[in-house]
Design a protein around this motif. Structure first.
Motif, PDB file in Angstrom:
ATOM      1  N   THR A 277     -43.978 -49.573 -12.410  1.00  0.00           N
ATOM      2  CA  THR A 277     -42.934 -48.862 -11.658  1.00  0.00           C
ATOM      3  C   THR A 277     -42.249 -49.791 -10.673  1.00  0.00           C
ATOM      4  N   SER A 278     -43.069 -50.502  -9.907  1.00  0.00           N
ATOM      5  CA  SER A 278     -42.518 -51.397  -8.896  1.00  0.00           C
ATOM      6  C   SER A 278     -41.758 -52.555  -9.543  1.00  0.00           C
ATOM      7  N   LEU A 279     -42.316 -53.080 -10.649  1.00  0.00           N
ATOM      8  CA  LEU A 279     -41.645 -54.154 -11.394  1.00  0.00           C
ATOM      9  C   LEU A 279     -40.293 -53.672 -11.907  1.00  0.00           C
ATOM     10  N   GLY A 280     -40.264 -52.449 -12.438  1.00  0.00           N
ATOM     11  CA  GLY A 280     -39.018 -51.891 -12.975  1.00  0.00           C
ATOM     12  C   GLY A 280     -37.937 -51.835 -11.908  1.00  0.00           C
ATOM     13  N   PHE A 281     -38.282 -51.322 -10.735  1.00  0.00           N
ATOM     14  CA  PHE A 281     -37.274 -51.218  -9.666  1.00  0.00           C
ATOM     15  C   PHE A 281     -36.845 -52.610  -9.191  1.00  0.00           C
ATOM     16  N   ASN A 282     -37.798 -53.557  -9.118  1.00  0.00           N
ATOM     17  CA  ASN A 282     -37.442 -54.917  -8.696  1.00  0.00           C
ATOM     18  C   ASN A 282     -36.463 -55.561  -9.676  1.00  0.00           C
ATOM     19  N   LEU A 283     -36.776 -55.457 -10.980  1.00  0.00           N
ATOM     20  CA  LEU A 283     -35.913 -56.083 -11.988  1.00  0.00           C
ATOM     21  C   LEU A 283     -34.543 -55.435 -12.002  1.00  0.00           C
ATOM     22  N   LEU A 284     -34.516 -54.108 -11.959  1.00  0.00           N
ATOM     23  CA  LEU A 284     -33.240 -53.400 -11.989  1.00  0.00           C
ATOM     24  C   LEU A 284     -32.426 -53.725 -10.738  1.00  0.00           C
ATOM     25  N   GLY A 285     -33.089 -53.767  -9.596  1.00  0.00           N
ATOM     26  CA  GLY A 285     -32.393 -54.070  -8.348  1.00  0.00           C
ATOM     27  C   GLY A 285     -31.795 -55.472  -8.366  1.00  0.00           C
ATOM     28  N   ASP A 286     -32.590 -56.452  -8.832  1.00  0.00           N
ATOM     29  CA  ASP A 286     -32.081 -57.834  -8.955  1.00  0.00           C
ATOM     30  C   ASP A 286     -30.862 -57.876  -9.858  1.00  0.00           C
ATOM     31  N   GLY A 287     -30.972 -57.176 -10.983  1.00  0.00           N
ATOM     32  CA  GLY A 287     -29.873 -57.168 -11.951  1.00  0.00           C
ATOM     33  C   GLY A 287     -28.627 -56.515 -11.372  1.00  0.00           C
ATOM     34  N   LEU A 288     -28.808 -55.394 -10.683  1.00  0.00           N
ATOM     35  CA  LEU A 288     -27.665 -54.703 -10.084  1.00  0.00           C
ATOM     36  C   LEU A 288     -26.980 -55.598  -9.057  1.00  0.00           C
TER      37      LEU A 288
END
Lengths: 296, 333
Positions: A277-288
């Protein structure tokens, strides 16, 4: 005109079209970022898991069966069972609802609060700015988990108080960001134009400044989600967040502490769930961030 | 001088704010602090007397002034759950945390800095990808979960490291506490068996705590290095015929040292936060363990004193990082 033509036309016909085109361009940049797409998939899976949790989970979260205590993973119990014979897979699946709800509630409180304080401070400047930013600095000078622990101590344990405590520690970075954005646009000609037309400060802030701050705030909030999930799990682990028997991932891990040798499955699945979950938000946030702000 | 005064003023205002915040968190407690001490059997006269002793019959601003006065005297009050003064308790538990955090920062910087440099020099290579994945995992994994897995694997299954706590029970009280740092004390007194045992206990929690610091430090090192390597003076140095090693180490790395010092100071401050959860998992008798024990016992005074102390340390480390930056980098003068 096809949708693609509408979204990629050289000349836009309306403000709405321009807005959609900007969104589409951002989406295409995001699509090209493999890690961001992995993040998007992880976050989407979490949402789907939370929505369909009761359909996916084969057992209820509190279905105890003392004959089936501490069973290792098998086809009947994919992730094994815990010390009360509850199915860990079902609890992890249902726990996604608690995690997602906590993260969303915190964001729903902290983002508007930070946005409001930051834009007001940046727009009015002067004494208002100094006072609000001083308060902001004070909140920022505590590590967020420690401050959250302090608030939980004052409010008492429980999921609702954990949400309030985490939200109270999550708004300052957002406020600081919103203030910085506001400072760059408050002297812009279009703001003066609205003011000359008689627009009130309230109208200028809500209609003309907040929308300009939104993209960077959304990125910030997405990145913060990872930290919020970790803090909430940490509070649960310490016994200060969601209370038993709620299937909260952090609280589930604390059961694993008393079964270090032997029942390894107790401490595995909930931890992996938190990590993804935390990895998902980190990756998505970086990408955004990369997609919305090509400068950095 | 004027600059110094305004700096001092802003620090003082922040400190005052910190104390106000902890004071008001203490006041929003739904439990009656008087009843918490005397129980619900006491009569009205005792109740009023204790209330008076605690200063709770005064107005809130006056109570705050009393609170300020006590804080300025270093009087943090009493911890109900240990029966000692909070300041004494903290002096007792802090060395354990300092020892853990210091080893963690050595591990974090010792691996993070070289990893960041290598990732920047060979940008896009497999080692850069590896650094990125390690960094992401460090940012995303809950430290208390890694602690549980580590204990399960290296202690319960493989037996490579010591279990929870700072020492095995058989080694307790063998070393006279001088600095409170177990590794230093045992080495000074030549108790190498104790040293070995302490080392086996500290290495796992320190590595796990250091992992998060490493993720942050390597990411920052990489971006600082990339910034330097794209500068024109690097091109000039290369054109002069300097070796790759000299260009990278002497020129680029030499120029990021100042920024690195500040990053490491900040990472150290954040280790205090990580320590709360890591110490709980490893039953490490430090500050984080004390804080959570106080929380679970509902001891407001102990908890808020801890929160306040961490806030002060946090500000101090931030200011130190700032100061070092200005001192070491001639461009900021």
């Amino acid at each position: 005109m096809t949708l693609r033509e509408y979204l990629t036309a050289e000349e836009t016909q309306s403000a709405t079209q321009a807005r959609w085109q900007a969104l589409y361009a951002g989406w295409r940049r995001l699509r090209g970022n493999r890690l961001a797409m992995i993040g998007a998939v992880l976050v989407t899976s979490l949402i789907l898991l939370a929505v369909f949790a009761p359909e996916i989970a084969p057992y209820g979260p509190d279905e105890e069966s003392l004959a089936d205590r501490l069973l290792p993973p098998s086809t009947a119990h994919l992730f094994g069972t815990d010390d009360l014979g509850r199915d860990i897979f079902s609890r992890v699946v249902l726990g996604s609802r608690i995690t997602l709800m906590t993260a969303c509630l915190v964001a729903a409180i902290a983002a508007p609060l930070g946005l409001l304080i930051g834009t007001v401070a940046g727009y009015f400047g002067g004494f208002v700015d100094v006072a609000l930013m001083r308060v902001n600095d004070i909140f920022l000078s505590f590590p967020s988990l420690i401050l959250a622990l302090g608030f939980v101590a004052g409010l008492g344990p429980g999921i609702r108080n954990a949400v309030i405590a985490i939200a109270l520690t999550a708004w300052p970075p957002i406020a600081r960001l919103a203030r910085a954005e506001t400072l760059t646009i408050r002297r812009a000609d279009y703001i003066s134009a609205v003011r000359i037309q008689g627009g009130s400060s309230f109208r200028i802030i809500t209609r003309h400044i907040v929308p300009m701050c939104l993209p960077s705030v959304i990125v910030r909030v997405t990145l913060n989600m990872a930290g919020i999930v970790l803090t909430a799990a940490g509070l649960g682990f310490l016994g200060l967040g969601a209370q038993p028997p709620a299937p909260e991932w952090g609280a589930m891990l604390s059961i694993g502490r008393s079964h270090l040798s032997g029942a390894w499955w107790l401490s595995t699945a909930p931890g992996v769930a938190i990590l993804f979950t935390s990895l998902g938000f980190n990756l998505l946030g970086d990408g955004l961030r990369d997609a919305l702000d090509p400068r950095s | 001088m004027g600059r110094f005064l305004s700096w001092l003023g802003s620090i003082l205002v922040t400190l005052l704010g910190l104390m106000m915040l902890t004071f008001f968190i203490g006041r929003m407690l739904p439990i009656d602090p008087v009843a918490a001490i005397i129980g619900d059997q006491a009569d009205q006269a005792t109740y009023l007397m204790v209330k008076h002793q605690l200063g709770l019959d005064r107005s809130v601003p006056v109570q705050f002034l009393f609170y300020l006065r006590d804080m300025l005297h270093g009087d943090l009050g009493e911890a109900l759950f240990t029966g000692h003064r909070v300041a004494d308790d903290l002096a007792h538990v802090f060395p354990a945390t300092v020892e853990l955090a210091s080893l963690a920062i050595v591990i974090g910087a010792g691996i993070g800095v070289p990893l960041g440099v290598v990732a920047a020099v060979w940008k896009g290579s497999w080692i850069d990808q590896l650094a990125r994945v390690v960094g992401l995992l460090g940012f995303s994994s809950p430290a208390f979960w890694l602690g549980l897995l580590g204990l399960m694997l290296f202690y319960a299954t493989l037996g490579w490291v010591g279990g929870p706590g700072r020492l095995d029970i058989s080694f307790m009280d063998e070393v006279e506490p001088v600095t409170g740092l177990m590794l230093v004390d045992s080495a000074l007194q030549g108790e190498w068996e104790v040293f070995d045992n302490a080392w086996r206990h500290i290495i796992l929690p320190a590595s796990i705590l250091g992992f998060a610091a490493m993720a942050y430090i390597s990411r920052m090192t990489r971006s600082f290095m990339l910034d330097q390597l794209s500068q024109e003076y690097i091109v000039a140095a290369r054109a002069k015929g300097l070796s790759q090693g000299r260009v990278v180490m002497r020129h680029a790395f030499g120029n990021i040292l100042v920024q690195l010092v500040t990053v490491i100071a900040l990472a150290y401050a954040f280790l205090l936060e990580g320590a709360v959860l890591t110490e709980t998992v490893f039953a490490w008798p430090g500050f984080g363990h004390y804080l959570t024990a106080g929380l679970l016992a509902g001891d407001m005074n102990a908890v808020l004193s801890c929160v306040l102390i961490v806030g002060i340390i946090f500000i101090a480390l931030n200011q130190l990082a700032d100061f070092l930056y200005r001192r070491l980098d001639p461009r900021t003068r």
